[in-house]
Design a protein around this motif. Sequence first.
Motif, PDB file in Angstrom:
ATOM      1  N   THR A  33       0.828  -1.204   0.000  1.00 14.86           N
ATOM      2  CA  THR A  33       0.000   0.000   0.000  1.00 14.86           C
ATOM      3  C   THR A  33       0.862   1.252   0.000  1.00 14.86           C
ATOM      4  OG1 THR A  33      -1.721  -1.194   1.215  1.00 14.86           O
ATOM      5  CG2 THR A  33      -1.907   1.180   1.151  1.00 14.86           C
TER       6      THR A  33
ATOM      7  N   GLU B  81     -15.774   6.936   1.360  1.00 19.92           N
ATOM      8  CA  GLU B  81     -14.623   6.967   0.470  1.00 19.92           C
ATOM      9  C   GLU B  81     -14.888   7.876  -0.728  1.00 19.92           C
ATOM     10  OE1 GLU B  81     -16.410   4.271   1.146  1.00 19.92           O
ATOM     11  OE2 GLU B  81     -15.171   2.721   2.078  1.00 19.92           O
TER      12      GLU B  81
ATOM     13  N   THR C 295      -7.651   3.645   0.663  1.00 20.97           N
ATOM     14  CA  THR C 295      -8.830   4.411   0.269  1.00 20.97           C
ATOM     15  C   THR C 295      -8.636   5.881   0.617  1.00 20.97           C
ATOM     16  OG1 THR C 295      -9.927   3.954   2.380  1.00 20.97           O
ATOM     17  CG2 THR C 295     -10.407   2.451   0.541  1.00 20.97           C
TER      18      THR C 295
ATOM     19  N   THR D  44      -9.536   5.874  -4.453  1.00 22.08           N
ATOM     20  CA  THR D  44      -8.440   5.042  -3.958  1.00 22.08           C
ATOM     21  C   THR D  44      -7.135   5.569  -4.542  1.00 22.08           C
ATOM     22  OG1 THR D  44      -8.417   3.460  -5.786  1.00 22.08           O
ATOM     23  CG2 THR D  44      -9.975   3.029  -3.971  1.00 22.08           C
TER      24      THR D  44
END
Length: 419
Positions: free
Chosen positions: A131, A364, A350, A367
């Motif tokens: 990530t 959200e 997100t 992303t």
Amino acid sequence: MSIDQAAPVTAPTARPDRETGPDATPRPDLAASGARLLQGERNWWFLGPGGVARLGSRHVTADGELRPEAEQRLRDSGMFTPAPVRAYALTVLTSTHCNLGCGYCFQNTAQDLAGGSRPPRIARTRLSSGTITSILGFTERQMAAAGLEKLRILLFGGEPLLNPRGCLELLERAADIAPTSAWMISNATLLTPSLARRLHERGLTSVQVTFDGDRDDHDRIRIGRADGSGTFDKIVRNIVKASEVTPLRWTLRVNVSQETFHGVDALIDRLAAALDPARCSLYFARVGDVGVGYANSLLHTGELSAAFTRWQRRALGLGFTVSRPGGRKTCVTCGHADGRYGAVVSADGTLASCWETAGKPDWEVGTVTDGYRPGAGTGDRWIACQDLYSYDEDARTLARFRDTVDTALLDHLQETGRL
């Protein structure tokens, strides 16, 4: 300095205000600029996007508006001009979990029905290496689009230090894409001297830590999630030890509620005795309701504004820094619907518009892999600082409170030669 001198008084801005004055509707163009005009004991104060200036009565009409010639001079000196954005503001939740169980937290989803220290929270996620790769790729694209070459990272949570490896890796790898500095919001219960040193070596310059009143009040409110234990002494001890091995600076947020109000005076003295005030900034914040069942009955009355003024003056007298008032400024993170100058990224990658909605389901706005969703599909999810907070008083009452406190602080800074 005054408007008649060569340069204006400049001051860092505090949290953005929603109103410019308590008793009169400001001119639309003045309000739109973010400017505020406050009447002090001996003079007027102009607070604009470009700084603060002291005005005389001849610069203001009987109705409390700027005279055209005074306004033009302020414009010519840059007081209506916001400072340029110099760094991309990236907030990353390295862990959405927290080791404390504070009942007012905006990441709670409800109160602990058992009355304990474990209110239900947003889903638990943890920043991973993969990530981080996606976040940094997204950040490079955003910085290029905005023409920015510097990066300012906020390590956030949950409690960010529940994932120290994620914090360290993020800062280390971010330095490969841009000159990077960082700050952190942490409860400091997990901050060891070794970890503080390693974070500082990777660009961490300051840490914000919250106190819920004096020791006894704090230890009833800001408690360990696992066992309900108090945290005051551990937090102070960790700040002291981290300060011994790093030049980190500290922003100490003091939460004010009906549970903490009467202990704040003692807290200021206690912190001054334990810490180095020259390295600490104090600010006081009334705890608001974010819809999780937490109630703060403390109202923005004259008593509260007088208390804020007393606390600020005491803190200054003991050597602490106090955030100076300023004009309303657009938040670089949530103030631009396209995330142009900053982003809030949860641990799973997100995107949220603001700290307050990060990690919350159905909030959200994109992303880091795909970028922001089209504005038409996220308009109702794009909220700004404190939009979710609710109070028992109207906006005019809140504005009057802020203006009263800010005016008293500016008057005091002027009287004591601190401006």
